[in-house]
Design a protein around this motif. Structure first.
Motif, mmCIF file in Angstrom:
data_model
loop_
_atom_site.group_PDB
_atom_site.id
_atom_site.type_symbol
_atom_site.label_atom_id
_atom_site.label_comp_id
_atom_site.label_asym_id
_atom_site.label_seq_id
_atom_site.Cartn_x
_atom_site.Cartn_y
_atom_site.Cartn_z
ATOM 1 N N PRO A 155 0.521 -1.201 -0.033
ATOM 2 C CA PRO A 155 0.391 -0.483 0.200
ATOM 3 C C PRO A 155 0.721 0.961 0.502
ATOM 4 N N PRO A 156 0.019 2.585 -0.457
ATOM 5 C CA PRO A 156 0.639 3.700 0.042
ATOM 6 C C PRO A 156 1.884 3.675 1.220
ATOM 7 N N THR A 157 3.142 3.376 1.523
ATOM 8 C CA THR A 157 4.117 3.616 2.917
ATOM 9 C C THR A 157 4.368 4.942 2.665
ATOM 10 N N TYR A 158 4.587 4.982 4.051
ATOM 11 C CA TYR A 158 5.738 6.668 5.029
ATOM 12 C C TYR A 158 6.002 5.614 6.124
ATOM 13 N N VAL A 159 7.805 6.017 6.161
ATOM 14 C CA VAL A 159 8.487 5.578 7.171
ATOM 15 C C VAL A 159 8.197 7.177 8.067
ATOM 16 N N VAL A 160 7.942 7.222 9.469
ATOM 17 C CA VAL A 160 8.240 8.422 10.578
ATOM 18 C C VAL A 160 9.452 7.936 11.299
ATOM 19 N N GLY A 161 10.254 8.006 10.546
ATOM 20 C CA GLY A 161 11.681 8.040 10.813
ATOM 21 C C GLY A 161 12.160 9.359 12.506
ATOM 22 N N CYS A 162 13.855 8.617 13.212
ATOM 23 C CA CYS A 162 14.963 9.784 14.222
ATOM 24 C C CYS A 162 15.322 9.257 14.156
ATOM 25 N N GLY A 163 16.100 10.731 13.938
ATOM 26 C CA GLY A 163 17.702 10.609 13.678
ATOM 27 C C GLY A 163 17.563 9.550 15.464
#
Length: 154
Positions: free
Chosen positions: A111-119
Motif C-alpha cells: 500500500p502507500p507507505t510512509y516512514v516516520v523516522g528519527c535520527g
C-alpha cells in the motif's frame, strides 16, 4: 480506510527502540476505526505476512541511524516500489527494505507507505532512548496521526 502503523526496531539497542516506543505510546490511547497499531520489533516475517491482509496505508515508525539526520530529528519519508530493490530477507530479523520488497513476492500489494523516522544518538547495547530521541516521541506521534488521518505528509 485500513491503516497499519508498525513500530520496528530493537529495544535492546538504545535509540533503535524508537519505533516500538512510539507505537507503545500511541497504543495507550484509542485509535480511529480501521487503524491498527502494532510493535513488530525485529519480526520482519510477521510484518510481511500481516501486510498480505490488505491495508490501504502503511506507516512504519523506525530509528534512522547514520549521519543524514540529527539525533531527535523527526522526518517523514514516502516509500514506493522503486525505492525497494530486492533486499536480503532474513526470516529472523528486520530489514525494512527486504520486508516491503517481499510483499509482492508473497502475492500481496504494497500500500502507500510512509516512514516516520528519527535520527539517533546511539544504538549501542542497552535499554532506553537517549534524551533527544525520547523528546522526539510526541512529534513522531503527531506525524503518524496526520498520516492515518489521510493528510499525507505532515
Amino acid at each position: 480506510m485500513n491503516v497499519l502503523v508498525a513500530g520496528i526496531g530493537n529495544i535492546f539497542l538504545g535509540d533503535d527502540g524508537f519505533g516500538p516506543e512510539v507505537v507503545r505510546q500511541l497504543g495507550a490511547s484509542e485509535q480511529p476505526p480501521g487503524v491498527r497499531v502494532a510493535d513488530y520489533g525485529i519480526r520482519g516475517m510477521h510484518l510481511a505476512y500481516d501486510l498480505l491482509d490488505g491495508y490501504d496505508r502503511l506507516v512504519l515508525v523506525d530509528a534512522l541511524p547514520g549521519p543524514a539526520h540529527a539525533p531527535g530529528e523527526v522526518v517523514v519519508l514516502s516509500v514506493g516500489p522503486d525505492d525497494l530493490g530486492e533486499g536480503d530477507f532474513d526470516a529472523h530479523g528486520m530489514n525494512p527494505v527486504a520486508v516491503l520488497a517481499s510483499v509482492t513476492r508473497l502475492g500481496g500489494t504494497l500500500p502507500p507507505t510512509y516512514v516516520v523516522g528519527c535520527g539517533v544518538a546511539s544504538t549501542a547495547q542497552g535499554i532506553g532512548l537517549s534524551p533527544r530521541v525520547s523528546a522526539a516521541v510526541p512529534a513522531a506521534m503527531e506525524a503518524v496521526r496526520s498520516l492515518y488521518a489521510g493528510a499525507g505528509r505532515p
